[in-house]
Motif scaffolding. Structure first.
Motif, PDB file in Angstrom:
ATOM      1  N   ASP A 132       0.897  -1.129   0.017  1.00 18.97           N
ATOM      2  CA  ASP A 132       0.204  -0.074  -0.145  1.00 18.97           C
ATOM      3  C   ASP A 132       0.673   1.203  -0.031  1.00 18.97           C
ATOM      4  OD1 ASP A 132      -2.327   1.395  -0.016  1.00 18.97           O
ATOM      5  OD2 ASP A 132      -2.567   1.436   2.043  1.00 18.97           O
ATOM      6  N   THR A 133       0.546   2.301  -0.519  1.00 21.92           N
ATOM      7  CA  THR A 133       1.132   3.673  -0.815  1.00 21.92           C
ATOM      8  C   THR A 133       0.350   4.594  -0.346  1.00 21.92           C
ATOM      9  OG1 THR A 133       0.558   3.918  -2.740  1.00 21.92           O
ATOM     10  CG2 THR A 133       2.702   2.911  -2.529  1.00 21.92           C
ATOM     11  N   TRP A 134       0.884   5.605   0.606  1.00 21.24           N
ATOM     12  CA  TRP A 134      -0.244   6.720   1.000  1.00 21.24           C
ATOM     13  C   TRP A 134       0.751   7.954   1.041  1.00 21.24           C
ATOM     14  CZ3 TRP A 134       1.751   2.782   3.812  1.00 21.24           C
ATOM     15  CH2 TRP A 134       2.636   3.059   4.974  1.00 21.24           C
ATOM     16  N   THR A 135       0.087   8.970   1.102  1.00 22.33           N
ATOM     17  CA  THR A 135       0.727  10.370   1.318  1.00 22.33           C
ATOM     18  C   THR A 135       0.491  10.994   2.549  1.00 22.33           C
ATOM     19  OG1 THR A 135       0.315  10.774  -1.105  1.00 22.33           O
ATOM     20  CG2 THR A 135       0.920  12.686   0.188  1.00 22.33           C
ATOM     21  N   SER A 136       1.377  11.333   3.366  1.00 20.74           N
ATOM     22  CA  SER A 136       1.637  11.793   4.785  1.00 20.74           C
ATOM     23  C   SER A 136       1.022  13.283   4.678  1.00 20.74           C
ATOM     24  CB  SER A 136       2.716  11.826   5.250  1.00 20.74           C
ATOM     25  OG  SER A 136       3.768  12.774   4.855  1.00 20.74           O
ATOM     26  N   SER A 137       0.749  13.745   5.773  1.00 18.60           N
ATOM     27  CA  SER A 137       0.286  15.075   6.138  1.00 18.60           C
ATOM     28  C   SER A 137       1.368  15.946   5.644  1.00 18.60           C
ATOM     29  CB  SER A 137      -0.230  15.402   7.456  1.00 18.60           C
ATOM     30  OG  SER A 137       0.718  14.977   8.320  1.00 18.60           O
ATOM     31  N   GLN A 138       2.434  15.666   5.469  1.00 20.66           N
ATOM     32  CA  GLN A 138       3.757  16.531   5.052  1.00 20.66           C
ATOM     33  C   GLN A 138       3.751  16.433   3.576  1.00 20.66           C
ATOM     34  OE1 GLN A 138       4.215  14.181   7.414  1.00 20.66           O
ATOM     35  NE2 GLN A 138       4.119  15.716   9.129  1.00 20.66           N
ATOM     36  N   ASN A 139       2.798  15.640   2.888  1.00 17.62           N
ATOM     37  CA  ASN A 139       2.925  15.665   1.369  1.00 17.62           C
ATOM     38  C   ASN A 139       4.061  14.590   0.747  1.00 17.62           C
ATOM     39  OD1 ASN A 139       1.313  15.833  -0.942  1.00 17.62           O
ATOM     40  ND2 ASN A 139       2.714  17.535  -1.703  1.00 17.62           N
ATOM     41  N   LEU A 140       4.608  13.572   1.915  1.00 20.32           N
ATOM     42  CA  LEU A 140       5.506  12.912   1.427  1.00 20.32           C
ATOM     43  C   LEU A 140       4.897  11.336   1.077  1.00 20.32           C
ATOM     44  CD1 LEU A 140       7.977  13.509   3.930  1.00 20.32           C
ATOM     45  CD2 LEU A 140       8.220  14.350   1.648  1.00 20.32           C
ATOM     46  N   PHE A 155       9.424  -0.515   4.349  1.00 22.63           N
ATOM     47  CA  PHE A 155       8.602   0.703   4.782  1.00 22.63           C
ATOM     48  C   PHE A 155       9.484   1.802   4.141  1.00 22.63           C
ATOM     49  CE2 PHE A 155       7.271   4.179   6.872  1.00 22.63           C
ATOM     50  CZ  PHE A 155       5.890   4.074   6.857  1.00 22.63           C
ATOM     51  N   CYS A 156       9.215   2.532   3.097  1.00 21.65           N
ATOM     52  CA  CYS A 156      10.081   3.362   2.575  1.00 21.65           C
ATOM     53  C   CYS A 156       9.341   4.651   1.924  1.00 21.65           C
ATOM     54  CB  CYS A 156      10.986   2.723   1.438  1.00 21.65           C
ATOM     55  SG  CYS A 156      10.243   2.224   0.035  1.00 21.65           S
ATOM     56  N   PRO A 157      10.162   5.741   1.695  1.00 22.34           N
ATOM     57  CA  PRO A 157       9.346   6.702   0.961  1.00 22.34           C
ATOM     58  C   PRO A 157       9.620   6.657  -0.423  1.00 22.34           C
ATOM     59  CG  PRO A 157      11.735   7.337   1.786  1.00 22.34           C
ATOM     60  CD  PRO A 157      11.370   6.024   2.412  1.00 22.34           C
ATOM     61  N   VAL A 158       8.468   6.744  -1.119  1.00 26.36           N
ATOM     62  CA  VAL A 158       8.674   6.635  -2.603  1.00 26.36           C
ATOM     63  C   VAL A 158       8.223   8.053  -3.389  1.00 26.36           C
ATOM     64  CG1 VAL A 158       8.044   4.191  -2.795  1.00 26.36           C
ATOM     65  CG2 VAL A 158       6.072   6.046  -2.634  1.00 26.36           C
ATOM     66  N   ALA A 159       8.838   8.297  -4.326  1.00 22.23           N
ATOM     67  CA  ALA A 159       8.960   9.575  -5.219  1.00 22.23           C
ATOM     68  C   ALA A 159       7.473   9.876  -5.680  1.00 22.23           C
ATOM     69  CB  ALA A 159       9.659   9.594  -6.366  1.00 22.23           C
ATOM     70  N   GLY A 160       6.581   9.043  -5.510  1.00 26.03           N
ATOM     71  CA  GLY A 160       5.144   9.281  -5.940  1.00 26.03           C
ATOM     72  C   GLY A 160       4.195   8.025  -6.074  1.00 26.03           C
ATOM     73  N   HIS A 161       3.081   8.101  -6.598  1.00 19.29           N
ATOM     74  CA  HIS A 161       2.271   7.066  -6.642  1.00 19.29           C
ATOM     75  C   HIS A 161       1.953   6.433  -8.111  1.00 19.29           C
ATOM     76  CE1 HIS A 161       0.498   7.347  -2.551  1.00 19.29           C
ATOM     77  NE2 HIS A 161       0.627   8.686  -2.613  1.00 19.29           N
ATOM     78  N   SER A 162       3.174   6.610  -8.758  1.00 20.36           N
ATOM     79  CA  SER A 162       2.792   6.188 -10.501  1.00 20.36           C
ATOM     80  C   SER A 162       3.237   4.749 -10.149  1.00 20.36           C
ATOM     81  CB  SER A 162       3.877   6.843 -11.221  1.00 20.36           C
ATOM     82  OG  SER A 162       5.241   6.188 -11.147  1.00 20.36           O
ATOM     83  N   GLY A 163       2.532   4.026 -11.233  1.00 17.64           N
ATOM     84  CA  GLY A 163       2.603   2.406 -11.164  1.00 17.64           C
ATOM     85  C   GLY A 163       4.039   2.017 -11.206  1.00 17.64           C
ATOM     86  N   GLN A 164       4.976   2.631 -12.209  1.00 17.53           N
ATOM     87  CA  GLN A 164       6.336   2.364 -12.506  1.00 17.53           C
ATOM     88  C   GLN A 164       7.115   2.397 -11.231  1.00 17.53           C
ATOM     89  OE1 GLN A 164       7.947   3.258 -15.980  1.00 17.53           O
ATOM     90  NE2 GLN A 164       9.779   2.405 -15.768  1.00 17.53           N
TER      91      GLN A 164
END
Length: 161
Positions: free
Chosen positions: A67-75, A98-107
């Protein structure tokens, strides 16, 4: 206590904690936060290595959820739990990433999952479960293409949405 209760490492240097430890056992030397950090990290490395060894000797396949999500800090963050049954038929669930990702794109999501699988040496994947976000369709397509070029043990992989 720091790990189980998710306390900051600086907790061991707080006056109340030091006083509590001295009351319980005056001979106990309270570690510094640097020592606590080092000890927790060493425990993490030990547990990670044991899990990697378990994965190598595992006779069953591993199921993943992500699962991916965006935090309240927009990360953006991604979590990748692995579910597996050991040789004694005990069900296990371990968060392997459990890691930061650059965005929610599929790739980006697909690459993050693939990188994690490579780091853990996981090749016996049975299923990857995701929610119904459009980006996950693309992540699943990416993983399906990448997993099909891995070793023959992956030829039967099913990736479900």
């Amino acid at each position: 206590m720091l790990v189980v209760d998710e306390l900051p490492f600086a907790f061991v240097e707080r006056e109340g904690f030091i006083e509590f430890c001295q009351t319980i056992n005056p001979l106990f030397s309270v570690p510094s936060r640097t020592t606590a950090t080092r000890d927790c990290y060493a425990l993490f490395i030990e547990q990670r290595n044991q899990l990697k060894y378990s994965f190598k000797s595992l006779n069953s396949r591993v199921s993943l959820t992500t699962d991916t999500w965006t935090s309240s800090q927009n990360l953006s963050y991604m979590c990748l739990p692995a579910h597996f049954i050991d040789d004694d038929w005990n069900l296990h669930k371990r968060i392997i990433n459990f890691c930061p990702v650059a965005g929610h794109s599929g790739q980006l999501i697909g690459r993050a999952v693939e990188k994690c699988l490579n780091e853990w040496g996981l090749k016996n994947i049975m299923i990857v479960t995701v929610d119904n976000a459009r980006s996950n369709d693309l992540a699943v397509d990416y993983l399906r293409r990448r997993l099909n070029i891995w070793e023959s043990s992956l030829l039967g992989v099913n990736i479900c949405i």
